[in-house]
Design an enzyme around this catalytic site. Structure first.
Site, PDB file in Angstrom:
ATOM      1  N   GLY A 128       0.805  -1.215   0.000  1.00  0.00           N
ATOM      2  CA  GLY A 128       0.000   0.000   0.000  1.00  0.00           C
ATOM      3  C   GLY A 128       0.839   1.265   0.000  1.00  0.00           C
ATOM      4  O   GLY A 128       0.515   2.250  -0.667  1.00  0.00           O
TER       5      GLY A 128
ATOM      6  N   CYS B  20       1.455   2.267  12.858  1.00  0.00           N
ATOM      7  CA  CYS B  20       2.601   3.077  12.438  1.00  0.00           C
ATOM      8  C   CYS B  20       2.909   4.169  13.440  1.00  0.00           C
ATOM      9  O   CYS B  20       4.007   4.699  13.453  1.00  0.00           O
ATOM     10  CB  CYS B  20       2.324   3.700  11.089  1.00  0.00           C
ATOM     11  SG  CYS B  20       1.222   2.710  10.099  1.00  0.00           S
TER      12      CYS B  20
ATOM     13  N   THR C  99      11.705  -7.357 -10.740  1.00  0.00           N
ATOM     14  CA  THR C  99      11.189  -8.704 -10.969  1.00  0.00           C
ATOM     15  C   THR C  99       9.936  -8.921 -10.137  1.00  0.00           C
ATOM     16  O   THR C  99       9.899  -8.585  -8.953  1.00  0.00           O
ATOM     17  CB  THR C  99      12.271  -9.744 -10.615  1.00  0.00           C
ATOM     18  OG1 THR C  99      13.390  -9.515 -11.466  1.00  0.00           O
ATOM     19  CG2 THR C  99      11.762 -11.167 -10.811  1.00  0.00           C
TER      20      THR C  99
ATOM     21  N   ASN D  95      -8.104   4.029   8.678  1.00  0.00           N
ATOM     22  CA  ASN D  95      -7.528   2.893   9.396  1.00  0.00           C
ATOM     23  C   ASN D  95      -7.624   3.014  10.910  1.00  0.00           C
ATOM     24  O   ASN D  95      -7.500   2.025  11.613  1.00  0.00           O
ATOM     25  CB  ASN D  95      -6.065   2.702   8.982  1.00  0.00           C
ATOM     26  CG  ASN D  95      -5.263   3.986   9.021  1.00  0.00           C
ATOM     27  OD1 ASN D  95      -5.609   4.965   8.361  1.00  0.00           O
ATOM     28  ND2 ASN D  95      -4.216   4.003   9.805  1.00  0.00           N
TER      29      ASN D  95
END
Ligand SMILES: *Cc1c(COP(=O)(O)O)cnc(C)c1O
Length: 385
Positions: A69, A323, A235, A149
């Site tokens: 995200g 966070c 990748t 959130n």
């Protein structure tokens, strides 16, 4: 253990892990390789892309895999800002966004961009009229999260996106908390850019995607081998992508049942906690709310201490967001809804998942009642109230 922090992350479902394993081992080929060995990996990557596109009602070529995200948010905002430089340098967002959006906007502000942070009401909603008024001729991007959130408020996204479209401004939404948990139709809602992350819906960590509506130019963030149609080099995380695709399928299949179960537990907590515990308040909207979110403040209590005591019993809840834990500042989201510092300090976030049970909710309310009462005995303010 009682895990009640599903907004921070979720465990990958066993079915998800099972699908991923071969791509970490025997099927390790690079999907971009030209030989036969890589074709299965390529096919699985494209299958996951199609599955995700179906879930959003968009086309597979509009899905770009990212590391999660945070990268999707950074890319949407920086990429759109850079590609729209000729038009202007004004960006509109809200004051309660995730830090992946807020700190990206702050970074751009340090590089000469102008940012408008829309206020929210006491429930955490952005007013469409406020957005309308904030748009200027040099506005290049609007970024408003789908659902918050911390307090779980779901924004009137279709209304906001419609305003953006009418005024010719790109509309990005951080849908990390809502995607899969709720049905999202980017076509109907008129969303141009959408961020999602697998570990919030029982997929693995370190994989997500950005939806980019066909025809929208955003500058790449990562330069290199030209993967993802030259827009996101590196990748491919094959195992992660395969796991995310499986998590989308499982999540959508179980969604009606999961939503009902989680919502019933949430409603129980929202009713029972204030009934059982005096001097408390539920934050966020009671109507437009994520199914699994309960954000509650207890006056005369330090939220951090309560979380610590719950932790000692292996009950896992969080302060504002994962966070911000460890940092003492009051949450910008709680500040945004106008909560006083005193109330904000006593806040805990409880976020539920379908594996939780009603018995656990009953137990949680009981423990909260006891622990809050215990903590208040040490509070001078409580005694003097
Ligand atoms: C978790 C979260 C993010 C970050 O996603 P990661 O995949 O962990 O980088 C961004 N926005 C919101 C709203 C989130 O909840």
């Amino acid at each position: 253990m009682l895990y009640l922090d599903h907004a921070a992350t979720t465990a990958a479902a066993p079915e998800v892990i099972e699908q991923m394993l071969p791509y970490l081992g025997e099927l390790f080929a690079n999907p971009s390789s030209a030989y036969e060995f890589g074709t299965d990996a390529r096919a699985m990557v494209e299958k996951a892309r199609s599955r995700i596109a179906d879930s959003l009602h968009c086309r597979p070529e509009e899905i770009y895999f990212t590391s999660g995200g945070t990268e999707a948010d950074n890319w949407a905002i920086v990429g759109a800002a850079e590609s729209m430089k000729k038009k202007g340098n004004h960006i509109i967002t809200s004051c309660i966004e995730h830090h992946a959006v807020l700190h990206t906007c702050e970074y751009l502000a340090s590089r000469g961009y102008e940012i408008t942070y829309l206020p929210v009401d006491e429930e955490g909603s952005v007013a469409p009229e406020a957005l309308e008024q904030a748009i200027r001729p040099d506005t290049v991007l609007i970024s408003i999260m789908y659902a918050n959130n911390e307090i779980g408020t779901v924004q009137p996204i279709a209304k906001l996106a419609r305003i953006a479209k009418r005024r010719g401004v790109l509309f990005h939404t951080d849908a990390v908390q809502a995607y899969v948990h709720q049905e999202i139709d980017v076509e109907k809602s008129g969303i141009d850019l959408l961020s999602a992350s697998a570990h919030k819906f029982c997929g693995p960590k370190g994989i997500g995607f950005l939806y980019v509506r066909n025809g929208i130019a955003i500058e790449p963030l990562l330069h290199g081998g030209g993967q993802e149609r030259k827009r996101r080099s590196g990748t491919e995380n094959v195992a992660g992508i395969v796991g995310m695709g499986k998590a989308v399928s499982l999540g959508e299949m179980r969604r009606p049942e999961d939503r009902e179960k989680v919502r019933a537990m949430r409603n129980f907590l929202i009713e029972e906690i204030p009934k059982e515990i005096p001097y408390c308040r539920i934050n966020g909207s009671l109507r437009n709310r994520l199914d699994g979110n309960v954000n509650v403040s207890f006056r005369f209590v330090e939220g951090e201490t309560l979380i610590f005591l719950l932790d000692m019993e292996a009950i896992y809840v969080s302060a504002g967001s994962a966070c911000s834990s460890g940092d003492k500042a009051v949450s910008h989201v709680l500040k945004g809804i106008g909560l006083s510092e005193e109330w904000a300090r006593g806040t805990v976030r409880i976020t539920l998942g379908p594996e939780n049970t009603m018995e656990e909710m009953v137990f949680l309310v009981k423990r909260l009642r006891q622990l809050v009462a215990q903590l208040r005995e040490f509070s001078d303010e409580y005694r003097k109230r």
